[in-house]
Motif scaffolding. Structure first.
Motif, short mmCIF file in Angstrom:
data_model
loop_
_atom_site.label_atom_id
_atom_site.label_comp_id
_atom_site.label_asym_id
_atom_site.label_seq_id
_atom_site.Cartn_x
_atom_site.Cartn_y
_atom_site.Cartn_z
N GLN A 34 62.40 81.12 41.41
CA GLN A 34 61.77 80.01 42.12
C GLN A 34 62.63 79.58 43.32
O GLN A 34 62.13 79.26 44.37
CB GLN A 34 61.67 78.87 41.12
CG GLN A 34 60.77 77.75 41.48
CD GLN A 34 60.59 76.85 40.26
OE1 GLN A 34 60.80 77.26 39.12
NE2 GLN A 34 60.20 75.63 40.48
N HIS A 35 63.95 79.57 43.14
CA HIS A 35 64.86 79.15 44.21
C HIS A 35 65.70 80.34 44.64
O HIS A 35 66.72 80.63 44.03
CB HIS A 35 65.80 78.04 43.73
CG HIS A 35 65.08 76.83 43.25
ND1 HIS A 35 64.41 75.97 44.09
CD2 HIS A 35 64.91 76.33 42.01
CE1 HIS A 35 63.87 75.00 43.39
NE2 HIS A 35 64.15 75.20 42.11
N GLY A 61 61.59 80.73 52.56
CA GLY A 61 60.58 81.78 52.59
C GLY A 61 61.16 83.10 53.04
O GLY A 61 60.85 84.16 52.48
N THR A 113 56.03 82.38 45.50
CA THR A 113 55.59 81.93 46.82
C THR A 113 55.36 80.42 46.86
O THR A 113 54.72 79.92 47.78
CB THR A 113 54.29 82.64 47.26
OG1 THR A 113 53.32 82.50 46.21
CG2 THR A 113 54.54 84.10 47.51
N SER A 114 55.91 79.69 45.88
CA SER A 114 55.67 78.24 45.92
C SER A 114 56.46 77.59 47.05
O SER A 114 56.22 76.45 47.41
CB SER A 114 56.02 77.61 44.57
OG SER A 114 57.40 77.55 44.41
N MET A 115 57.41 78.32 47.63
CA MET A 115 58.18 77.79 48.76
C MET A 115 57.53 78.08 50.10
O MET A 115 58.06 77.70 51.14
CB MET A 115 59.57 78.43 48.81
CG MET A 115 60.37 78.36 47.56
SD MET A 115 61.13 76.78 47.44
CE MET A 115 62.43 76.97 48.65
N LEU A 116 56.43 78.84 50.11
CA LEU A 116 55.97 79.42 51.37
C LEU A 116 54.68 78.80 51.87
O LEU A 116 53.85 78.35 51.08
CB LEU A 116 55.76 80.92 51.19
CG LEU A 116 56.97 81.68 50.64
CD1 LEU A 116 56.65 83.14 50.51
CD2 LEU A 116 58.17 81.46 51.52
N ASP A 117 54.47 78.81 53.18
CA ASP A 117 53.22 78.32 53.73
C ASP A 117 52.10 79.29 53.37
O ASP A 117 52.34 80.43 52.98
CB ASP A 117 53.34 78.15 55.25
CG ASP A 117 53.52 79.46 55.97
OD1 ASP A 117 52.52 80.14 56.23
OD2 ASP A 117 54.67 79.83 56.25
N GLN A 120 52.22 83.25 52.36
CA GLN A 120 51.86 83.56 50.98
C GLN A 120 50.84 84.70 50.92
O GLN A 120 51.02 85.67 50.19
CB GLN A 120 51.30 82.31 50.31
CG GLN A 120 50.70 82.56 48.94
CD GLN A 120 50.41 81.27 48.18
OE1 GLN A 120 51.28 80.69 47.57
NE2 GLN A 120 49.18 80.83 48.25
N GLU A 139 57.05 81.66 40.28
CA GLU A 139 56.79 80.74 41.40
C GLU A 139 57.29 81.33 42.71
O GLU A 139 57.81 80.63 43.56
CB GLU A 139 57.49 79.40 41.17
CG GLU A 139 56.98 78.62 39.99
CD GLU A 139 55.63 77.97 40.26
OE1 GLU A 139 55.08 78.12 41.36
OE2 GLU A 139 55.12 77.34 39.32
#
Lengths: 307, 200
Positions: free
Chosen positions: B80-81, B127, B151-155, B159, B149
């Motif tokens: 995730q990170h 990202g 692509t949970s950081m990405l626009d 994504q 998770e």
């Protein structure tokens, strides 16, 4: 509350020997937030959204060059004033768990944030307890270290850290990342509550869906420029959006078609003209000649010659 | 094929089981989604399946053999990170080449900009760094990819482009994919099968 005009941020670094290279991260950004308002800034990953927050806190690295005008409560934000304001009047809800000290218990860190923002020593324990309860964190979590938190819990701790004090301007950098929809709704709800008590909230996110749940206005940011300022109601699928990039972002959401209307990375290295002209059906010779300025249309702003 | 048999895990004797008697089979080329609220143990399951944690009960098999503990792990985990998944004192080039030299078409597909190679991880956005981690995870030995998770950081545009590239690679190489996400709409778009174990 906050007025940013034509902000630009660039970084200089040494390449070979004493040769200096400038990298421009933000070219031209305009932003205005009133008290009681949530302004969302959405856009490309790597577009410099987090840098904006860091600039407003004065915590950019020393090789950064900032130009443009910044006003907080109608007075210019100078470097000295920023040092006084950050943490007390302007607070950051950071993006990643790496902002927590890995060697300190979580409760201690929230208490320290409260003390730094002007809460008295006696008031601190109850204020911290309330902050924990508000973000659905169990009492025993206060004794945990950051590595013991799940992604979602870490985010709630970070939110508690920023809202435990008395700041008037909150910079929320990706506050919903990695939260499930219930917890994200909760975190956003708290931002709304804070805004409704007269605080201004800058909600920096890549997640349009989350932003629209609570924001009043949305600034769309791409390739170093703010390309559109729209009311949250404009994102409804009825063609109220003005800029091709905003439309592409909207249509790329899994629930809205999962379409890829343009490549995700628009580089700003092309010559003058509009960066989006290759992906726009309205383009003409003017678009190739110069970068459009922000224009007022239908109650919003757009960086386009033809919208 | 990735297989988990009767997996059970908890952090310490006195804590509750995060999962127990958990069975899972992912065929080559299959894409499976795991939804659920945070703090339920989805990421812990991912760490068990990729060999970072040893389950108290049950075991993990790849192609019928127990998960190997030496060499490149055939089950690769994407976190995730991404900031916490790389060595902060290595440059991007070294990070990406840790397992093997990435083929140029993979770098193009994931839109890796050559100018990143000489930078350090903190000089890339979340990202961008996630894409670097994806390159590193897609070594030739990889049989199954766990996207926690991812692509949970990405626009939304980034994504879409990452998933399109990854789905193509997964189809060509018959990789199994496990997608862990809170975003139900995303899972519905990507996955043929959804495992509701961690949901309410």
């Amino acid at each position: 509350m906050l007025d940013v005009h034509d902000l630009s941020i660039s970084f200089s670094s040494y390449t070979l020997g004493l040769k200096k290279k400038e990298v421009c991260a933000i070219r031209s950004l305009d932003l205005r937030i009133a008290p009681g308002e949530i302004m969302a800034v959405v856009g490309q990953s790597g577009a410099g959204k987090s840098l904006l927050a860091h600039a407003l806190l004065g915590i950019l690295p020393p090789n950064a060059k900032v130009s443009g005008s910044l006003f907080f409560k109608s007075r210019p934000l100078t470097a000295e004033r920023l040092t006084d304001l950050r943490g007390s009047q302007i607070a950051l809800i950071p993006q990643s768990v790496t902002y927590l000290n890995p060697l300190l218990r979580v409760g201690t860190q929230v208490a320290r944030a409260a003390r730094l923002s002007g809460v008295s020593r006696d008031e601190t324990p109850p204020v911290v307890r309330r902050a924990f309860a508000r973000y659905l964190l169990d009492k025993e979590v206060a004794d945990w270290f950051p590595f013991q938190l799940s992604g979602g819990m870490a985010r709630r701790v970070l939110t508690a850290t920023a809202t435990v004090g008395k700041a008037d301007l909150l910079l929320a950098d990706e506050p919903t990342n990695g939260l499930d929809s219930a917890a994200a709704g909760e975190a956003l709800g708290h931002l709304r509550e804070l805004a409704d008590t007269g605080k201004a909230v800058l909600l920096i996110t890549h997640d349009i869906k989350a932003a629209l749940q609570v924001a009043d206005k949305v600034t769309v940011f791409c390739a170093g420029n703010s390309v559109e300022v729209a009311a949250a109601e404009d994102f409804n699928g009825h063609g109220r959006l003005r800029h091709p990039y905003t439309k592409a972002l909207w249509n790329a959401l899994p629930a809205n078609g999962f379409r890829m209307a343009m490549p995700p990375v628009i580089t700003s290295s092309q010559n003058d003209g509009c960066l989006f002209r290759l992906y726009c059906h309205k383009q003409d010779s003017l678009c190739g000649k110069r970068l459009p300025g922000l224009r007022n249309t239908n109650g919003g702003w757009v960086r386009c010659h033809h919208a | 094929m990735l297989e988990g048999r009767k997996l059970a895990f908890r952090y310490g004797e006195e804590r509750e089981w995060l999962f127990k008697d958990f069975d899972l089979r992912i065929a080559p080329g299959e894409i499976v989604g795991i939804p659920g609220p945070s703090g339920r143990g989805k990421s812990t399951l991912a760490k068990v399946l990729s060999g970072y944690l040893i389950p108290q009960e049950g075991s993990v098999f790849v192609d019928g053999r127990p998960l190997s503990t030496s060499g490149c792990c055939p089950v690769q985990l994407l976190f995730q990170h991404p900031q916490l998944a790389v060595n902060p004192r290595w440059k991007i080039e070294a990070i990406m080449r840790e397992s093997e030299e990435p083929p140029p078409e993979l770098l193009r597909g994931l839109a890796i900009d050559p100018s990143w190679l000489g930078r350090y991880p903190h000089e890339l956005s979340g990202g961008e760094l996630q894409r670097v981690c994806l390159v590193r995870a897609l070594g030739s030995q990889t049989r199954c990819l766990l996207c926690d998770e991812m692509t949970s950081m990405l626009d939304s545009l980034t994504q879409v482009s990452i998933w399109r590239t990854l789905l193509n690679i997964a189809r060509q190489r018959e990789l199994g994919l496990i997608v862990i996400s809170h975003d139900y709409a995303l899972l519905k778009k990507l996955c043929a099968r959804i495992i509701p174990y961690f949901e309410d």
